[in-house]
Design a protein around this motif. Sequence first.
Motif, PDB file in Angstrom:
ATOM      1  N   UNK A 102      46.307  25.654  36.554  1.00  0.00           N
ATOM      2  CA  UNK A 102      47.099  26.146  37.679  1.00  0.00           C
ATOM      3  C   UNK A 102      46.924  27.648  37.898  1.00  0.00           C
ATOM      4  N   UNK A 103      46.578  28.374  36.827  1.00  0.00           N
ATOM      5  CA  UNK A 103      46.592  29.834  36.867  1.00  0.00           C
ATOM      6  C   UNK A 103      45.302  30.387  37.478  1.00  0.00           C
ATOM      7  N   UNK A 104      45.450  31.152  38.553  1.00  0.00           N
ATOM      8  CA  UNK A 104      44.302  31.774  39.205  1.00  0.00           C
ATOM      9  C   UNK A 104      43.863  33.052  38.488  1.00  0.00           C
ATOM     10  N   UNK A 105      44.817  33.752  37.907  1.00  0.00           N
ATOM     11  CA  UNK A 105      44.513  34.992  37.211  1.00  0.00           C
ATOM     12  C   UNK A 105      45.732  35.880  37.163  1.00  0.00           C
ATOM     13  N   UNK A 106      45.522  37.134  36.779  1.00  0.00           N
ATOM     14  CA  UNK A 106      46.672  38.024  36.671  1.00  0.00           C
ATOM     15  C   UNK A 106      46.282  39.439  36.329  1.00  0.00           C
ATOM     16  N   UNK A 107      47.264  40.207  35.910  1.00  0.00           N
ATOM     17  CA  UNK A 107      47.085  41.626  35.594  1.00  0.00           C
ATOM     18  C   UNK A 107      47.835  41.952  34.314  1.00  0.00           C
ATOM     19  N   UNK A 108      47.253  42.809  33.505  1.00  0.00           N
ATOM     20  CA  UNK A 108      47.841  43.213  32.221  1.00  0.00           C
ATOM     21  C   UNK A 108      48.203  44.694  32.251  1.00  0.00           C
ATOM     22  N   UNK A 109      49.398  44.990  31.738  1.00  0.00           N
ATOM     23  CA  UNK A 109      50.003  46.307  31.857  1.00  0.00           C
ATOM     24  C   UNK A 109      49.577  47.306  30.800  1.00  0.00           C
ATOM     25  N   UNK A 110      49.345  46.856  29.559  1.00  0.00           N
ATOM     26  CA  UNK A 110      49.301  47.831  28.470  1.00  0.00           C
ATOM     27  C   UNK A 110      48.110  47.660  27.534  1.00  0.00           C
TER      28      UNK A 110
ATOM     29  N   UNK B 225      46.034  48.780  32.737  1.00  0.00           N
ATOM     30  CA  UNK B 225      46.203  49.926  31.844  1.00  0.00           C
ATOM     31  C   UNK B 225      45.007  50.871  31.868  1.00  0.00           C
ATOM     32  N   UNK B 226      43.814  50.349  32.190  1.00  0.00           N
ATOM     33  CA  UNK B 226      42.608  51.170  32.152  1.00  0.00           C
ATOM     34  C   UNK B 226      42.305  51.858  33.476  1.00  0.00           C
ATOM     35  N   UNK B 227      43.185  51.705  34.464  1.00  0.00           N
ATOM     36  CA  UNK B 227      42.988  52.376  35.750  1.00  0.00           C
ATOM     37  C   UNK B 227      43.351  53.856  35.626  1.00  0.00           C
ATOM     38  N   UNK B 228      42.679  54.696  36.386  1.00  0.00           N
ATOM     39  CA  UNK B 228      42.965  56.127  36.356  1.00  0.00           C
ATOM     40  C   UNK B 228      44.438  56.405  36.669  1.00  0.00           C
ATOM     41  N   UNK B 229      44.959  55.738  37.696  1.00  0.00           N
ATOM     42  CA  UNK B 229      46.351  55.988  38.102  1.00  0.00           C
ATOM     43  C   UNK B 229      47.358  55.390  37.134  1.00  0.00           C
TER      44      UNK B 229
END
Length: 419
Positions: free
Chosen positions: A146-154, A178-182
């Motif tokens: 069911x899971x298309x994907x997601x995002x991880x914070x830390x 977490x690895x984004x510049x912003x």
Amino acid sequence: MNAVAESIIKDIGLAHNGHLKIDWVKEHMPVLNRIRERFEKEQPFAGLKVAISLHLEAKTAYLAKVIQAGGAEVTITGSNPLSTQDDVCAALVEDGIRVYAKYNPAPEEYKSHLLKTLETRPDLIIDDGGDLVTILHSEKRDLLPQVRGGAEETTTGILRLKALENEGKLEFPMVAVNDAFCKYLFDNRYGTGQSVWDGINRTTNLVVAGKTVVVTGYGWCGKGVAMRAKGLGAKVIVTEVDAIKAVEAYMDGFEVMPMSEAAKHGDYFVTVTGNRDVIRKEHFAVMKDGAILSNAGHFDVEVNKVELEALSTAKRVVRKDIEEFQMEDGRKIYLLAEGRLVNLAAGDGHPAEIMDMTFALQAVALEYVNKNYQQIGKKVLNVPYELDESVARYKLEALGIKIDSLTAEQKEYLESWVE
């Protein structure tokens, strides 16, 4: 969905105060407000279910409301037992978001909240520390299709994700927010730096100036903690296992030494490594009387609490979020917030203006995954630069700051190898 009937929270009667908290942060999150306006028009998550596991306080609550404004059916739980705020949970339920979270639940209850969140069969997830992903790939594999994907914070969550990916076991794409510049330049450095000392200071009510602070780990979070400690007037020692980061800490003006030596000098200790047992038995043995230990890594494993208790002859709570451990020789060592994230377990977390950028990244990263999950494949990916930069531009606009643009001639010059 009947959010009130289906949720598990402490008390719906706490909602009024929770609404006030959410309203306050909303006023200080202009980037997320701009994204919300677009989501309300475009409905990028229409008909989809989104499961969120984050530190459940007001700023997180507003992110959940932004995702909901984009058409999603949102279910949220906490990512740390001591960072959940019960009044915020109640306010979210009143706003039609399903919540499974309470402050300081028993371990089995905390786990049940994660499971119930996943049992809503989400299409997309936002994770903090990797708990949702780990459960999906172990105990709840039937939900994976069911899971298309997601995002991880830390950082901790990304380490777990990359371990899954390296073993060829990751079953859907995850964006490493977490690895984004912003994220790391602002959230990890300025957010962690300020909120850690906010948590320590409000908990201990002791002076920092003139004392020695030992910062364990000199990643972006460690840099922020060390910088703020210096600003408060402390002498700062950094411990590291990475030679490059150790040189950087030295060049930034801090003493660098092994923990075996630093343990003898520290008045305050802050761990920010993402690893376990960085302060342990041999370090407790040489610490000063009155040393104060705290952790700002995701899990409560950086200070070895089992060994600390085994060395002590008595233990008591001397103040909210402060445990005192009496050593056999009469020394006392203090542990803040049970060794959990001191900035969230004993404070309100990062400032709203900082989390505005991070949670804006979460929102647009989730939208990106939903649009592109079939092409991305089963891997961990960085936030695309154009999304990262768009958040920075929104932030500049909110601050009323304008910057230059390259001229056509400048662009041509930079793109050419001919002088």
